[in-house]
Design a protein around this motif. Structure first.
Motif, mmCIF file in Angstrom:
data_model
loop_
_atom_site.group_PDB
_atom_site.id
_atom_site.type_symbol
_atom_site.label_atom_id
_atom_site.label_comp_id
_atom_site.label_asym_id
_atom_site.label_seq_id
_atom_site.Cartn_x
_atom_site.Cartn_y
_atom_site.Cartn_z
ATOM 1 N N ASP A 176 -16.643 0.531 -1.361
ATOM 2 C CA ASP A 176 -15.985 2.041 -1.144
ATOM 3 C C ASP A 176 -15.881 1.975 0.306
ATOM 4 O O ASP A 176 -17.024 1.864 1.296
ATOM 5 C CB ASP A 176 -16.985 3.004 -1.806
ATOM 6 N N VAL A 177 -14.692 2.475 0.861
ATOM 7 C CA VAL A 177 -14.659 2.581 2.096
ATOM 8 C C VAL A 177 -14.142 4.086 2.482
ATOM 9 O O VAL A 177 -13.684 4.211 3.754
ATOM 10 C CB VAL A 177 -13.716 1.621 2.776
ATOM 11 N N GLY A 178 -13.895 4.727 1.566
ATOM 12 C CA GLY A 178 -13.484 6.313 1.762
ATOM 13 C C GLY A 178 -12.629 6.806 0.820
ATOM 14 O O GLY A 178 -12.719 6.577 -0.231
ATOM 15 N N ARG A 179 -12.306 8.197 1.215
ATOM 16 C CA ARG A 179 -11.665 8.861 0.356
ATOM 17 C C ARG A 179 -10.139 9.099 0.187
ATOM 18 O O ARG A 179 -9.772 8.709 1.274
ATOM 19 C CB ARG A 179 -12.197 10.455 0.375
ATOM 20 N N ASN A 180 -9.693 9.507 -0.928
ATOM 21 C CA ASN A 180 -8.018 9.735 -1.011
ATOM 22 C C ASN A 180 -8.039 10.922 -2.048
ATOM 23 O O ASN A 180 -8.724 11.029 -2.836
ATOM 24 C CB ASN A 180 -7.520 8.575 -1.658
ATOM 25 N N ILE B 38 0.964 -1.046 -0.112
ATOM 26 C CA ILE B 38 0.003 -0.172 -0.037
ATOM 27 C C ILE B 38 0.881 1.431 -0.082
ATOM 28 O O ILE B 38 1.725 1.509 0.838
ATOM 29 C CB ILE B 38 -0.768 -0.097 1.420
ATOM 30 N N ASP B 39 0.662 2.083 -0.795
ATOM 31 C CA ASP B 39 1.344 3.461 -0.884
ATOM 32 C C ASP B 39 0.335 4.676 -0.724
ATOM 33 O O ASP B 39 0.917 5.839 -1.116
ATOM 34 C CB ASP B 39 2.197 3.603 -2.174
ATOM 35 N N PHE B 40 -0.733 4.663 -0.297
ATOM 36 C CA PHE B 40 -1.385 5.660 0.027
ATOM 37 C C PHE B 40 -2.230 5.578 1.535
ATOM 38 O O PHE B 40 -1.919 4.605 2.248
ATOM 39 C CB PHE B 40 -2.742 5.867 -0.799
ATOM 40 N N ASP B 41 -2.531 6.737 2.146
ATOM 41 C CA ASP B 41 -3.076 6.650 3.381
ATOM 42 C C ASP B 41 -4.372 6.111 3.341
ATOM 43 O O ASP B 41 -5.248 6.610 2.598
ATOM 44 C CB ASP B 41 -3.292 8.175 3.885
ATOM 45 N N LEU B 42 -4.507 5.124 4.232
ATOM 46 C CA LEU B 42 -5.980 4.589 4.203
ATOM 47 C C LEU B 42 -6.940 5.447 5.163
ATOM 48 O O LEU B 42 -6.539 5.987 5.894
ATOM 49 C CB LEU B 42 -6.013 3.095 5.032
ATOM 50 N N PRO B 43 -8.235 5.313 4.889
ATOM 51 C CA PRO B 43 -9.046 6.103 5.642
ATOM 52 C C PRO B 43 -9.114 5.478 7.135
ATOM 53 O O PRO B 43 -8.779 4.450 7.205
ATOM 54 C CB PRO B 43 -10.634 5.809 5.031
ATOM 55 N N GLU B 44 -9.522 6.454 8.059
ATOM 56 C CA GLU B 44 -9.551 6.143 9.425
ATOM 57 C C GLU B 44 -10.390 4.972 9.509
ATOM 58 O O GLU B 44 -11.506 4.687 8.908
ATOM 59 C CB GLU B 44 -10.192 7.309 10.021
ATOM 60 N N GLY B 45 -9.756 3.794 10.430
ATOM 61 C CA GLY B 45 -10.592 2.681 10.703
ATOM 62 C C GLY B 45 -10.380 1.587 9.696
ATOM 63 O O GLY B 45 -10.754 0.434 9.788
#
Length: 172
Positions: A150-154, A79-86
């Motif tokens: 879908d679990v969040g934004r980036n 993984i090379d991006f920040d995951l959504p909280e949780g």
């Protein structure tokens, strides 16, 4: 359909050109030319693709047509991006890129590459993430067919322009 093969260092130039052409074909109309040029200059140059091919934590698989031209490829790795909280990072991997030539869309190339990527991820992780442009309903429908949610934004930067991407997750 032609076979799926792992990329070698000799494929790096072709993959780099194909990625740039695919991204430009799909998204160029959204960006100021200077932003697009700045993004493309550092996004997927051949030397970066070669480093990714040589990285034991990553794999790039591709399909070439009978003429030798790339019809599609998939890039898998950490993984090379920040995951959504949780969202858990442990036990997770990322589908970095999945691009298919316009003439190969609807031929099964994308589905075959996606299944290859899911199998690759299952052998290494329990969660597979990807990032997809929020205004790309075709890609979102494709990922939904494979069970992604879908679990969040980036935030996705193209030059000085920032798009909203969506992070999608598949529990393996």
């Amino acid at each position: 359909m032609p076979p799926i093969t792992l990329a070698t260092l000799d494929d790096a130039d072709d993959i780099s050109r194909f990625a740039e052409a695919s991204f430009t074909h799909t998204f160029a109309h959204l960006y100021d030319p200077a932003d697009l040029a700045a993004f493309l200059a550092g996004w997927n140059p051949p030397e970066r693709v070669r480093a990714q091919i040589a990285d034991s934590a990553m794999d790039i698989a591709l399909v070439r047509g009978e003429d030798g031209a790339i019809q599609g490829y998939i890039k898998m790795g950490p993984i090379d991006f920040d995951l959504p909280e949780g969202q858990p990072h442990e036990g997770a991997t990322e589908l970095h890129q999945l691009y298919v030539a316009p003439e190969a869309k609807g031929t099964g190339v994308a589905a075959a590459l996606m299944q290859w990527g899911i199998d690759w991820a299952r052998a290494r992780a329990s969660i597979l993430y990807l990032s997809v442009f929020s205004d790309n309903p075709r890609a979102q429908a494709f990922y939904r067919r494979f069970g992604f949610t879908d679990v969040g934004r980036n935030a996705f930067r193209v030059g000085n322009h920032i798009d909203e991407d969506r992070i999608w997750r598949l529990d393996l």
